[in-house]
Design a protein around this motif. Structure first.
Motif, PDB file in Angstrom:
ATOM      1  N   LEU A 179     -41.379  -4.715   9.337  1.00 20.04           N
ATOM      2  CA  LEU A 179     -41.064  -4.839   7.917  1.00 20.04           C
ATOM      3  C   LEU A 179     -39.550  -4.799   7.771  1.00 20.04           C
ATOM      4  CD1 LEU A 179     -41.813  -4.938   4.910  1.00 20.04           C
ATOM      5  CD2 LEU A 179     -41.941  -2.430   4.930  1.00 20.04           C
ATOM      6  N   LEU A 180     -38.984  -5.863   7.209  1.00 21.44           N
ATOM      7  CA  LEU A 180     -37.545  -5.953   6.977  1.00 21.44           C
ATOM      8  C   LEU A 180     -37.248  -5.674   5.514  1.00 21.44           C
ATOM      9  CD1 LEU A 180     -34.605  -6.852   7.713  1.00 21.44           C
ATOM     10  CD2 LEU A 180     -35.332  -9.189   7.147  1.00 21.44           C
ATOM     11  N   VAL A 181     -36.278  -4.776   5.277  1.00 24.89           N
ATOM     12  CA  VAL A 181     -35.812  -4.493   3.921  1.00 24.89           C
ATOM     13  C   VAL A 181     -34.355  -4.927   3.853  1.00 24.89           C
ATOM     14  CG1 VAL A 181     -35.622  -2.786   2.082  1.00 24.89           C
ATOM     15  CG2 VAL A 181     -37.337  -2.482   3.890  1.00 24.89           C
ATOM     16  N   ASP A 182     -34.098  -6.062   3.206  1.00 23.08           N
ATOM     17  CA  ASP A 182     -32.744  -6.621   3.133  1.00 23.08           C
ATOM     18  C   ASP A 182     -32.658  -7.504   1.893  1.00 23.08           C
ATOM     19  OD1 ASP A 182     -30.316  -8.221   3.638  1.00 23.08           O
ATOM     20  OD2 ASP A 182     -30.405  -7.343   5.651  1.00 23.08           O
ATOM     21  N   ASP A 183     -31.592  -7.343   1.112  1.00 18.16           N
ATOM     22  CA  ASP A 183     -31.474  -8.112  -0.121  1.00 18.16           C
ATOM     23  C   ASP A 183     -30.866  -9.489   0.096  1.00 18.16           C
ATOM     24  OD1 ASP A 183     -29.021  -6.909   0.514  1.00 18.16           O
ATOM     25  OD2 ASP A 183     -28.324  -6.996  -1.559  1.00 18.16           O
ATOM     26  N   GLY A 189     -35.791  -1.190  -1.960  1.00 15.34           N
ATOM     27  CA  GLY A 189     -36.583  -0.009  -1.659  1.00 15.34           C
ATOM     28  C   GLY A 189     -37.864   0.081  -2.453  1.00 15.34           C
ATOM     29  N   ALA A 190     -37.844  -0.363  -3.701  1.00 11.48           N
ATOM     30  CA  ALA A 190     -39.057  -0.304  -4.521  1.00 11.48           C
ATOM     31  C   ALA A 190     -40.170  -1.136  -3.896  1.00 11.48           C
ATOM     32  CB  ALA A 190     -38.746  -0.790  -5.942  1.00 11.48           C
ATOM     33  N   ALA A 191     -39.818  -2.340  -3.442  1.00 11.54           N
ATOM     34  CA  ALA A 191     -40.816  -3.197  -2.803  1.00 11.54           C
ATOM     35  C   ALA A 191     -41.278  -2.592  -1.475  1.00 11.54           C
ATOM     36  CB  ALA A 191     -40.234  -4.588  -2.575  1.00 11.54           C
ATOM     37  N   MET A 192     -40.364  -1.942  -0.765  1.00  5.61           N
ATOM     38  CA  MET A 192     -40.729  -1.296   0.498  1.00  5.61           C
ATOM     39  C   MET A 192     -41.739  -0.185   0.274  1.00  5.61           C
ATOM     40  SD  MET A 192     -38.463   1.096   3.049  1.00  5.61           S
ATOM     41  CE  MET A 192     -38.929   2.534   2.047  1.00  5.61           C
ATOM     42  N   LEU A 213     -28.214  -1.664  -0.018  1.00  2.76           N
ATOM     43  CA  LEU A 213     -29.289  -2.255  -0.809  1.00  2.76           C
ATOM     44  C   LEU A 213     -29.072  -1.978  -2.291  1.00  2.76           C
ATOM     45  CD1 LEU A 213     -32.333  -1.127   1.378  1.00  2.76           C
ATOM     46  CD2 LEU A 213     -31.591  -3.496   1.043  1.00  2.76           C
ATOM     47  N   PRO A 214     -29.574  -2.833  -3.162  1.00  4.99           N
ATOM     48  CA  PRO A 214     -29.505  -2.527  -4.598  1.00  4.99           C
ATOM     49  C   PRO A 214     -30.423  -1.351  -4.913  1.00  4.99           C
ATOM     50  CG  PRO A 214     -30.862  -4.471  -4.204  1.00  4.99           C
ATOM     51  CD  PRO A 214     -30.228  -4.127  -2.889  1.00  4.99           C
ATOM     52  N   GLY A 215     -29.990  -0.496  -5.804  1.00  4.52           N
ATOM     53  CA  GLY A 215     -30.803   0.687  -6.121  1.00  4.52           C
ATOM     54  C   GLY A 215     -30.637   1.751  -5.058  1.00  4.52           C
ATOM     55  N   GLU A 216     -31.725   2.161  -4.451  1.00  2.00           N
ATOM     56  CA  GLU A 216     -31.677   3.177  -3.404  1.00  2.00           C
ATOM     57  C   GLU A 216     -31.002   2.637  -2.142  1.00  2.00           C
ATOM     58  OE1 GLU A 216     -35.396   5.911  -3.292  1.00  2.00           O
ATOM     59  OE2 GLU A 216     -36.095   3.897  -3.821  1.00  2.00           O
ATOM     60  N   ASP A 233     -31.036   6.772   1.920  1.00  2.00           N
ATOM     61  CA  ASP A 233     -32.050   7.475   1.132  1.00  2.00           C
ATOM     62  C   ASP A 233     -33.454   7.035   1.536  1.00  2.00           C
ATOM     63  OD1 ASP A 233     -30.124   8.863  -0.306  1.00  2.00           O
ATOM     64  OD2 ASP A 233     -30.037   7.355  -1.901  1.00  2.00           O
ATOM     65  N   LEU A 234     -33.622   5.736   1.755  1.00  2.00           N
ATOM     66  CA  LEU A 234     -34.935   5.224   2.128  1.00  2.00           C
ATOM     67  C   LEU A 234     -35.333   5.699   3.520  1.00  2.00           C
ATOM     68  CD1 LEU A 234     -34.588   1.587   0.753  1.00  2.00           C
ATOM     69  CD2 LEU A 234     -35.983   3.433  -0.202  1.00  2.00           C
TER      70      LEU A 234
END
Length: 245
Positions: free
Chosen positions: A14-18, A43-46, A64-67, A71-72
């Motif tokens: 799972l990649l979290v990248d904007d 992070g919300a989508a994650m 990342l935008p937001g968190e 933090d994540l």
């Protein structure tokens, strides 16, 4: 517990990248290496995706935008402590890397990165997640090649005297391909597939030149009985168990 390397199942990442270009690039790049990538932008989508999807490795961007990624990472290690996390950080952002590791990240990779290096790091943390604590303590990403030592994650090649030699991106990708397929006949087309890099034009001549440079760097020019052997009409064969001179 079975060895994941022997399993036909893909490694689920799972990649979290904007950055949509990175999400698109890695989605296509990882698939030929036995990895399935799901990508989200924040992070919300994650948080929504993790409980409903089986994930073997989390690739987490720091900015990342937001968190933030820090933090994540802290949240993930609290709710899924066994999930390996590789943090993607800005080049030279040493403090954030240290903080990420202190918060439980298993590895980090500075941007911009070589996608083939990411493959090696995913495999390394995946092996660590399946290993017993004793095996983890003894595990090494270093590979012995004759009298040489190749650290595939740190991208460092050491000669028998312990002197480090630099590898170009093409040489690194080629050596990793050989290390992953020891004692196997590999055609030039297959090597092109294994060493391809996004945005880089390559052909069979590129493979021959990279092999020549790698042989020279290893001080092993013997094309018939050396570490990298030419198979007439076929391609090449890597023989890492050849006795060191």
């Amino acid at each position: 517990m079975s060895d994941p390397a022997a399993s036909p199942l893909p490694i689920r990442c799972l990649l979290v990248d904007d950055d949509p270009s990175i999400r698109e690039l890695l989605t296509g790049f990882l698939q030929p290496f036995g990895m399935r990538l799901d990508a989200v932008a924040d992070g919300a989508a994650m948080r929504q995706r993790l409980p409903s999807h089986d994930v073997d490795v989390l690739l987490l961007d720091l900015m990342l935008p937001g968190e933030s990624g820090l933090d994540l990472c802290q949240w993930v290690k609290r709710v899924q402590p066994s999930l390996p996390v590789i943090m993607l950080t800005a080049q030279g952002d040493t403090l954030s890397r240290v903080l990420g590791l202190e918060l439980g990240a298993d590895d980090y990779l500075p941007k911009p990165f070589e996608p083939r290096e990411l493959v090696a790091r995913i495999r390394a943390v995946r092996r660590g997640a399946w290993a017993t604590p004793q095996a983890q303590a003894q595990a090494s990403v270093a590979v012995r090649i004759g009298g040489w030592r190749f650290d595939r994650v740190q991208r460092r090649l050491y000669d028998p005297e312990g002197v480090m030699h630099t590898l170009s991106a093409a040489e690194y990708r080629l050596l990793v391909a050989f290390v992953d397929h020891p004692d196997q006949a590999l055609s030039r087309d297959r090597l092109l597939e294994l060493t391809r890099a996004p945005g880089v034009e390559a052909n069979e001549r590129s493979i021959d030149l990279a092999v020549s440079r790698l042989r020279h760097k290893l001080g092993d020019p013997d094309a018939q009985h050396g570490l990298i052997r030419t198979l007439r009409g076929t391609g090449y064969l890597f023989a890492p168990r050849r006795a060191a001179p």
